[in-house]
Write an enzyme that holds these catalytic residues in place. Sequence first.
Site, mmCIF file in Angstrom:
data_model
loop_
_atom_site.group_PDB
_atom_site.id
_atom_site.type_symbol
_atom_site.label_atom_id
_atom_site.label_comp_id
_atom_site.label_asym_id
_atom_site.label_seq_id
_atom_site.Cartn_x
_atom_site.Cartn_y
_atom_site.Cartn_z
ATOM 1 N N ASN A 83 36.582 40.495 38.752
ATOM 2 C CA ASN A 83 35.136 38.992 38.792
ATOM 3 C C ASN A 83 33.846 39.957 39.120
ATOM 4 O OD1 ASN A 83 33.703 37.323 38.382
ATOM 5 N ND2 ASN A 83 35.789 35.993 39.572
ATOM 6 N N LYS A 133 30.781 38.246 38.278
ATOM 7 C CA LYS A 133 30.209 37.678 38.712
ATOM 8 C C LYS A 133 29.372 37.743 37.932
ATOM 9 C CE LYS A 133 33.393 36.307 42.201
ATOM 10 N NZ LYS A 133 33.481 35.350 43.978
ATOM 11 N N GLU A 155 43.343 31.245 45.161
ATOM 12 C CA GLU A 155 41.682 31.590 45.736
ATOM 13 C C GLU A 155 41.571 30.803 46.744
ATOM 14 O OE1 GLU A 155 39.940 34.557 42.861
ATOM 15 O OE2 GLU A 155 38.728 33.208 41.983
ATOM 16 N N GLY A 163 34.243 35.575 49.043
ATOM 17 C CA GLY A 163 32.735 35.835 49.412
ATOM 18 C C GLY A 163 32.409 35.842 51.150
#
Length: 252
Positions: free
Chosen positions: A9, A11, A168, A174
Site C-alpha cells: 500500500n 498510500k 490492521e 506507521g
Amino acid sequence: MRKKYIAANWKMHTTLGEANVLASNIIKKSKPNTNQHIIFFPPFPYIQSIADLVSGNESYSVGAQDCASEPKGAFTGEVAAFMIRSVGGKWVIIGHSERRSHFNESNETLKKKVELTLDENLSVMFCCGETIEQREKSIQNQIVETQLEASIFHLNPAAFKNIVIAYEPVWAIGTGKTASPEQAQEMHHYIRQLIAIKYNDRLADEISILYGGSVTSTNASSLFSQPDIDGALVGSASLMTDEFISIIHVGL
Ligand code: 13P
C-alpha cells in the site's frame, strides 16, 4: 492450501516515475513461490501504468486504495469501481483506518463500496482493526466483529470468496509498533472463527487473512509463522525495494 498475499500500500507517495521503477525492480528481483501473490496498490493515476508492468505475470496484480461509494455520476473528484477495472485494477482496499478516521467513512459507506467493487468482478481487500483505546479496554474483538458484521458479513458465500481480510490494528500503523505474533494470531483466529460461524468451516479455512501495521523484513517471519496469518499488507516498507522483496522472500 490458502493463498498467501504480500500487498504494497503505497498510500499518497511516489511520482509516476518512482512508482514504475519501484514496481519494475520488485518484479525483476523478487521470486514469489507459486502459492504467493503480490499486489501493488499505487495512487489512482498510476494504476494503468503498473497494470501494464504486471500484465501477463500471474504472481502480481494491481489495485486501488479506495473507490467511490456511488456507482457513477456527478461526484466530482471521485473514482468509481468500474473505472478501476477499466484501467486494469483487480483489487480495491476498502475500510482502511486512514479512510475511516480522516474521511469519516462509516461501516454503512464501506458496505456500499464493497458491493460496488464486487459487482465489477474486482476483489476486495477489507481492512479492520481497533484503536489503542479500544485495545486498552479489551474490546478489540467486539470492534472487529462489528466492522465485519456491518460491511461484509451480509454477502452470500460466493461473493464472500472474493474478499481478503486485512487485520490492521490502528495503533500499529506507521508507528513502528507491531502487534506481537501472538496478539495478531489471536485476532486472526477469532476472525476465522467468526467466518466459520457466519458461513461454514470450509469457507473460513479458504479465506486469507493478512496482518498490517509496521511489517518489516525483521518481524515478518515471526508473524508469518503463525497458523492464521496468510501474509501482509505493508505500508512504509513497501516503498523500499529491497525491504519489500525481503518480506516476500521470508517464505510464507
Ligand atoms: P505501515 O506498514 O507503514 O505501518 O502501514 C500499514 C498500512 O497501513 C498498510 O495498509
